[in-house]
Design a protein around this motif. Sequence first.
Motif, PDB file in Angstrom:
ATOM      1  N   VAL A   1     -11.275  -9.123  -3.708  1.00 33.86           N
ATOM      2  CA  VAL A   1     -11.183  -9.088  -5.033  1.00 33.86           C
ATOM      3  C   VAL A   1      -9.774  -9.754  -5.108  1.00 33.86           C
ATOM      4  O   VAL A   1      -8.748  -9.177  -4.642  1.00 33.86           O
ATOM      5  CB  VAL A   1     -11.242  -7.732  -5.426  1.00 33.86           C
ATOM      6  CG1 VAL A   1     -11.281  -7.772  -7.244  1.00 33.86           C
ATOM      7  CG2 VAL A   1     -12.633  -7.036  -5.100  1.00 33.86           C
ATOM      8  N   THR A   2      -9.716 -10.538  -6.383  1.00 30.71           N
ATOM      9  CA  THR A   2      -8.405 -11.008  -6.645  1.00 30.71           C
ATOM     10  C   THR A   2      -8.325 -10.842  -7.973  1.00 30.71           C
ATOM     11  O   THR A   2      -9.191 -10.687  -8.792  1.00 30.71           O
ATOM     12  CB  THR A   2      -8.336 -12.430  -6.143  1.00 30.71           C
ATOM     13  OG1 THR A   2      -9.201 -13.255  -7.045  1.00 30.71           O
ATOM     14  CG2 THR A   2      -8.946 -12.743  -4.883  1.00 30.71           C
ATOM     15  N   VAL A   3      -7.123 -11.228  -8.621  1.00 27.93           N
ATOM     16  CA  VAL A   3      -6.832 -11.576 -10.056  1.00 27.93           C
ATOM     17  C   VAL A   3      -5.965 -12.901  -9.932  1.00 27.93           C
ATOM     18  O   VAL A   3      -5.029 -12.916  -9.409  1.00 27.93           O
ATOM     19  CB  VAL A   3      -5.701 -10.389 -10.476  1.00 27.93           C
ATOM     20  CG1 VAL A   3      -5.205 -11.079 -11.894  1.00 27.93           C
ATOM     21  CG2 VAL A   3      -6.453  -9.137 -10.537  1.00 27.93           C
ATOM     22  N   ILE A   4      -6.605 -13.844 -10.678  1.00 30.31           N
ATOM     23  CA  ILE A   4      -6.180 -15.302 -11.089  1.00 30.31           C
ATOM     24  C   ILE A   4      -5.288 -15.416 -12.290  1.00 30.31           C
ATOM     25  O   ILE A   4      -5.541 -14.836 -13.119  1.00 30.31           O
ATOM     26  CB  ILE A   4      -7.328 -16.261 -10.972  1.00 30.31           C
ATOM     27  CG1 ILE A   4      -8.352 -16.060 -10.042  1.00 30.31           C
ATOM     28  CG2 ILE A   4      -6.839 -17.366 -11.216  1.00 30.31           C
ATOM     29  CD1 ILE A   4      -8.016 -16.511  -8.745  1.00 30.31           C
ATOM     30  N   THR A   5      -4.114 -15.654 -12.034  1.00 28.52           N
ATOM     31  CA  THR A   5      -3.214 -15.698 -13.225  1.00 28.52           C
ATOM     32  C   THR A   5      -2.663 -16.814 -13.433  1.00 28.52           C
ATOM     33  O   THR A   5      -2.594 -17.815 -12.677  1.00 28.52           O
ATOM     34  CB  THR A   5      -2.028 -14.670 -12.973  1.00 28.52           C
ATOM     35  OG1 THR A   5      -1.285 -15.088 -11.807  1.00 28.52           O
ATOM     36  CG2 THR A   5      -2.588 -13.145 -12.595  1.00 28.52           C
ATOM     37  N   ALA A   6      -2.071 -17.179 -14.730  1.00 25.89           N
ATOM     38  CA  ALA A   6      -1.405 -18.496 -14.977  1.00 25.89           C
ATOM     39  C   ALA A   6      -0.308 -18.268 -16.150  1.00 25.89           C
ATOM     40  O   ALA A   6      -0.514 -17.392 -16.970  1.00 25.89           O
ATOM     41  CB  ALA A   6      -2.516 -19.565 -15.637  1.00 25.89           C
ATOM     42  N   PRO A   7       0.697 -19.121 -16.186  1.00 22.57           N
ATOM     43  CA  PRO A   7       1.709 -18.913 -17.035  1.00 22.57           C
ATOM     44  C   PRO A   7       1.220 -19.086 -18.553  1.00 22.57           C
ATOM     45  O   PRO A   7       0.055 -19.926 -18.799  1.00 22.57           O
ATOM     46  CB  PRO A   7       2.963 -19.726 -16.826  1.00 22.57           C
ATOM     47  CG  PRO A   7       2.083 -20.707 -15.790  1.00 22.57           C
ATOM     48  CD  PRO A   7       1.179 -20.167 -15.370  1.00 22.57           C
ATOM     49  N   PRO A   8       2.124 -18.810 -19.536  1.00 20.19           N
ATOM     50  CA  PRO A   8       1.454 -19.254 -20.784  1.00 20.19           C
ATOM     51  C   PRO A   8       1.561 -20.731 -20.950  1.00 20.19           C
ATOM     52  O   PRO A   8       2.370 -21.524 -20.431  1.00 20.19           O
ATOM     53  CB  PRO A   8       2.777 -18.644 -21.743  1.00 20.19           C
ATOM     54  CG  PRO A   8       3.407 -17.596 -21.122  1.00 20.19           C
ATOM     55  CD  PRO A   8       3.148 -18.032 -19.533  1.00 20.19           C
ATOM     56  N   GLY A   9       0.369 -21.091 -21.574  1.00 13.71           N
ATOM     57  CA  GLY A   9       0.374 -22.628 -21.824  1.00 13.71           C
ATOM     58  C   GLY A   9       1.220 -23.317 -22.974  1.00 13.71           C
ATOM     59  O   GLY A   9       2.100 -22.469 -23.586  1.00 13.71           O
ATOM     60  N   ALA A  10       1.314 -24.418 -23.297  1.00 16.30           N
ATOM     61  CA  ALA A  10       1.907 -25.209 -24.272  1.00 16.30           C
ATOM     62  C   ALA A  10       1.550 -24.608 -25.478  1.00 16.30           C
ATOM     63  O   ALA A  10       2.587 -24.815 -26.322  1.00 16.30           O
ATOM     64  CB  ALA A  10       1.966 -26.598 -24.226  1.00 16.30           C
ATOM     65  N   ASP A  11       0.378 -24.183 -25.655  1.00 18.97           N
ATOM     66  CA  ASP A  11       0.129 -23.703 -27.169  1.00 18.97           C
ATOM     67  C   ASP A  11       0.399 -22.153 -26.950  1.00 18.97           C
ATOM     68  O   ASP A  11       0.203 -21.715 -28.306  1.00 18.97           O
ATOM     69  CB  ASP A  11      -1.425 -23.724 -27.237  1.00 18.97           C
ATOM     70  CG  ASP A  11      -2.093 -23.030 -26.144  1.00 18.97           C
ATOM     71  OD1 ASP A  11      -1.632 -22.461 -25.160  1.00 18.97           O
ATOM     72  OD2 ASP A  11      -3.638 -23.252 -26.049  1.00 18.97           O
ATOM     73  N   GLY A  12       0.982 -21.773 -26.328  1.00 18.18           N
ATOM     74  CA  GLY A  12       1.446 -20.186 -26.339  1.00 18.18           C
ATOM     75  C   GLY A  12       0.520 -19.173 -26.214  1.00 18.18           C
ATOM     76  O   GLY A  12       0.766 -17.892 -26.622  1.00 18.18           O
ATOM     77  N   GLU A  13      -0.696 -19.633 -25.918  1.00 16.89           N
ATOM     78  CA  GLU A  13      -1.789 -18.620 -26.019  1.00 16.89           C
ATOM     79  C   GLU A  13      -1.621 -17.622 -24.879  1.00 16.89           C
ATOM     80  O   GLU A  13      -1.282 -18.287 -23.795  1.00 16.89           O
ATOM     81  CB  GLU A  13      -3.068 -19.276 -26.072  1.00 16.89           C
ATOM     82  CG  GLU A  13      -3.448 -19.768 -27.436  1.00 16.89           C
ATOM     83  CD  GLU A  13      -4.831 -20.145 -27.426  1.00 16.89           C
ATOM     84  OE1 GLU A  13      -5.697 -19.597 -26.817  1.00 16.89           O
ATOM     85  OE2 GLU A  13      -5.236 -21.263 -28.037  1.00 16.89           O
ATOM     86  N   GLY A  14      -2.119 -16.536 -24.683  1.00 13.44           N
ATOM     87  CA  GLY A  14      -2.314 -15.660 -23.582  1.00 13.44           C
ATOM     88  C   GLY A  14      -3.334 -14.450 -23.678  1.00 13.44           C
ATOM     89  O   GLY A  14      -3.728 -14.144 -25.029  1.00 13.44           O
TER      90      GLY A  14
END
Length: 216
Positions: free
Chosen positions: A67-80
């Motif tokens: 089991v994993t958790v896939i993460t990403a930083p905030p995008g240019a649109d600031g959504e999260g």
Amino acid sequence: MGHAGMAATVVRYLRSVGSPTSASAEREPESVDALPRPDLRAVGDDERAPVSPAEFRSVLGNFASGVTVITAPPGADGEGDGGGGGPAGFACQSFASLSLDPPLVTFMVARTSTTWPRIARAGVFCVNILGAEQGELCRSFAVSGADKFAGVAHTPSPVTGSPRLDAVPAWIDCRIHAVHTGGDHLIVVGRVVAMGAAGEGDPLLFHKGRFGRLAD
């Protein structure tokens, strides 16, 4: 595939689901076909599926996976996740290594996922491999619409800045290399740019709808 090719692939996906793209990405090569829309069906309305969804889940549930958790930083649109311009992330069972040279990994995500477009816009992600004691952490990232990072300690991964969750046995920092369609899911291929492991602890396993761990 270079950065330009990866960007074009992600833009094709975002356009297929009606998501906005940046002005710099509007000049898509005319020779590239758009991806099928999310209503793509492998079985026509007048056909009968060879197996039922319930049988499919029941049989495939016999295959144990990590089991994993896939993460990403905030995008240019600031959504999260949860709003407020934070990072994005989701729990993912369908992760695997793909290639040694070049170093590639892959994960699958539902075409209906609300988190995936944020990861696609970021163009990068970090795979956090969970340990045997992190079942609750996994559950918190499996909830849709919540602030999944509330109370979760993390630091930026060294290359992409994607959240690296504290105390995970291993992590893999990636740039999106390619995106392919796979029925009601998307097959995301990432090129590894950094990685690390603690080298200790048992993995969190998922089998027949439940979490488990290795037995001696």
